[in-house]
Design a protein around this motif. Sequence first.
Motif, PDB file in Angstrom:
ATOM      1  N   HIS A   1       0.794  -1.233   0.000  1.00 58.09           N
ATOM      2  CA  HIS A   1       0.000   0.000   0.000  1.00 58.09           C
ATOM      3  C   HIS A   1       0.828   1.286   0.000  1.00 58.09           C
ATOM      4  N   PRO A   2       2.104   1.293   0.498  1.00 56.61           N
ATOM      5  CA  PRO A   2       2.855   2.559   0.519  1.00 56.61           C
ATOM      6  C   PRO A   2       3.090   3.202  -0.849  1.00 56.61           C
TER       7      PRO A   2
ATOM      8  N   GLY B   1       3.901  11.407 -10.159  1.00 59.90           N
ATOM      9  CA  GLY B   1       5.209  10.824  -9.943  1.00 59.90           C
ATOM     10  C   GLY B   1       5.165   9.311 -10.017  1.00 59.90           C
ATOM     11  N   HIS B   2       6.166   8.663  -9.443  1.00 58.64           N
ATOM     12  CA  HIS B   2       6.265   7.207  -9.505  1.00 58.64           C
ATOM     13  C   HIS B   2       6.875   6.686  -8.206  1.00 58.64           C
ATOM     14  N   SER B   3       6.380   5.524  -7.760  1.00 60.33           N
ATOM     15  CA  SER B   3       6.875   4.935  -6.521  1.00 60.33           C
ATOM     16  C   SER B   3       7.144   3.447  -6.709  1.00 60.33           C
ATOM     17  N   ILE B   4       8.202   2.960  -6.070  1.00 60.87           N
ATOM     18  CA  ILE B   4       8.591   1.552  -6.136  1.00 60.87           C
ATOM     19  C   ILE B   4       8.808   1.029  -4.719  1.00 60.87           C
ATOM     20  N   GLU B   5       8.368  -0.207  -4.484  1.00 61.18           N
ATOM     21  CA  GLU B   5       8.599  -0.861  -3.199  1.00 61.18           C
ATOM     22  C   GLU B   5       9.375  -2.150  -3.405  1.00 61.18           C
TER      23      GLU B   5
ATOM     24  N   GLY C   1      -0.757  10.699  -2.119  1.00 64.14           N
ATOM     25  CA  GLY C   1      -0.728  11.526  -0.917  1.00 64.14           C
ATOM     26  C   GLY C   1      -1.742  11.107   0.127  1.00 64.14           C
ATOM     27  N   ALA C   2      -2.460  10.008  -0.106  1.00 67.90           N
ATOM     28  CA  ALA C   2      -3.489   9.534   0.826  1.00 67.90           C
ATOM     29  C   ALA C   2      -2.894   8.570   1.852  1.00 67.90           C
ATOM     30  N   ASP C   3      -3.260   8.737   3.119  1.00 66.65           N
ATOM     31  CA  ASP C   3      -2.878   7.805   4.175  1.00 66.65           C
ATOM     32  C   ASP C   3      -3.976   6.749   4.256  1.00 66.65           C
ATOM     33  N   LEU C   4      -3.726   5.565   3.711  1.00 70.31           N
ATOM     34  CA  LEU C   4      -4.769   4.540   3.623  1.00 70.31           C
ATOM     35  C   LEU C   4      -5.179   4.002   4.982  1.00 70.31           C
ATOM     36  N   ILE C   5      -4.240   3.907   5.914  1.00 68.02           N
ATOM     37  CA  ILE C   5      -4.589   3.439   7.255  1.00 68.02           C
ATOM     38  C   ILE C   5      -5.509   4.454   7.940  1.00 68.02           C
ATOM     39  N   LYS C   6      -5.237   5.722   7.741  1.00 62.70           N
ATOM     40  CA  LYS C   6      -6.092   6.773   8.305  1.00 62.70           C
ATOM     41  C   LYS C   6      -7.510   6.659   7.768  1.00 62.70           C
TER      42      LYS C   6
END
Length: 493
Positions: A294-295, A327-331, A302-307
């Motif tokens: 999920h991160p 943008g782009h994100s990788i985990e 920009g959303a906090d999914l746990i919140k």
Amino acid sequence: MIKKILIANRSEIAVRIIQTAREMNVQTVTIYSADDRASYYNRISDESVFIGEGSLSDTYLNIDKIIKAAKDSGADAIHPGYGFLAENADFAQACIDNNLIFIGPAPQAIRAMGNKVNARKLAERLGVPVLKGTTGDVKSILKEADNFEYPLIIKAAAGGGGKGMRIINSKNELPEALEAAGREAKSYFGDGTVYVEKYIAKPKHIEFQILGDMFGKLIHLNERECSIQRRYQKIIEESPSPSIDPRLRERMGKDALKLAGEINYYNAGTIEFLLDENGNYYFLEMNTRIQVEHPVTEFVTGADLIKHQILVASGEPLRIDFIEPKGHSIECRIYAENPLNNFSPSPGYINFIKFPHGAGVRNDAGIFEAAEIHPRYDPMISKLITYGENRNDAINKMIYALQNYAAHGIDTNIEYLLVILENNKFRKNEFYTDFCKTEETNLKEHMNKKRRVIEAEMLAAIYAANKLAAKDDVKNGKPIENEYNVWKIIGSL
């Protein structure tokens, strides 16, 4: 508003929930077995409750003990995290029956999507594309063996995570594979039912993040690319997918919302699809919980999914709408395992750990110092996430972050992740779910080259560190204390 949450989980996801709860001024209660007595997540929660000596059935899978811990501690809600009881409809119902808020979907929604066969039937009824397949016991499936189009894939009907999964190329392989898949499914999920379906040779694994409230509002927060997998389990995820354009995102997103809406879904969930080379997609399954990955969605939206999970469970309306990915994100999942030995787990004591830092770098971990990785649990050490203006930027940041990630005392997959990120096929988006298998020889060769370089550098570093430690200790009139000081110096070089 929820006032106190009992977290029915451990390690990294427990830390993650505590962090958001603290920002919301919500108290947290953690549970722990004897293995986790000294764990970091227990030290940072407001309260902690001991629930047993060791076995999972006596601790993190014991519904009665967890419900009692919540009631005794005065918690008014339970967050299941992921894994363990997160997708157990009976657990969700037990929470409700004991006047506890379950931070997740309704039990009936979990049941509706918990069995892959029933979920496929729902998708077919709604006109969402699915691959042709059949289900049943071994004998009934074998009767249809002549009608199957090979290759095909066998899956456990009652669960995921690659458990029970087999790829079959001919009719002759089917009987033995069905028996083995059924046994494995029974062992992991208590249900030996399997199903078979047409196998796509070069699929992409794409999933959509769903978020809904109890008033009928339902949105998706874009897709995640999860095609880099070893032994059918994800190790690298990213958002947005380099294989999805806005038109395809809209079509797949609509079908994801159609499925979730049909079962009146609320809270966080994920709809998973397979995407073929021609842009055709097929419903795979739904995970009725927060995902490990999920991160990356949080970074690009920009959303906090746990919140939002906590707010929705508190009865609040969903206050966000669809957000275009920015943008782009990788985990990368950092595991205590040996990639050169079939990814065998490498439990043991980490005597020194050093996490990377920097702009656009996030590390979700359950440990922050020397600690033990227990053989009883999943061997994931942490999740390393990077964010950049584009995919290439995010990849470069991840390579730099992995190069500055140190965990000594056990085997890890850090070098393996590095050679994947540096691979031209990964860079050019020329990869599929079988990438780790088809590129196995190439990846291992590059890993061995890197290891030889690292070993030579490490010998030099250890020699220098010993010299520095000896010089300081002699100056102070005392012997060198222990090996940990040496690793500490190396980590600061």
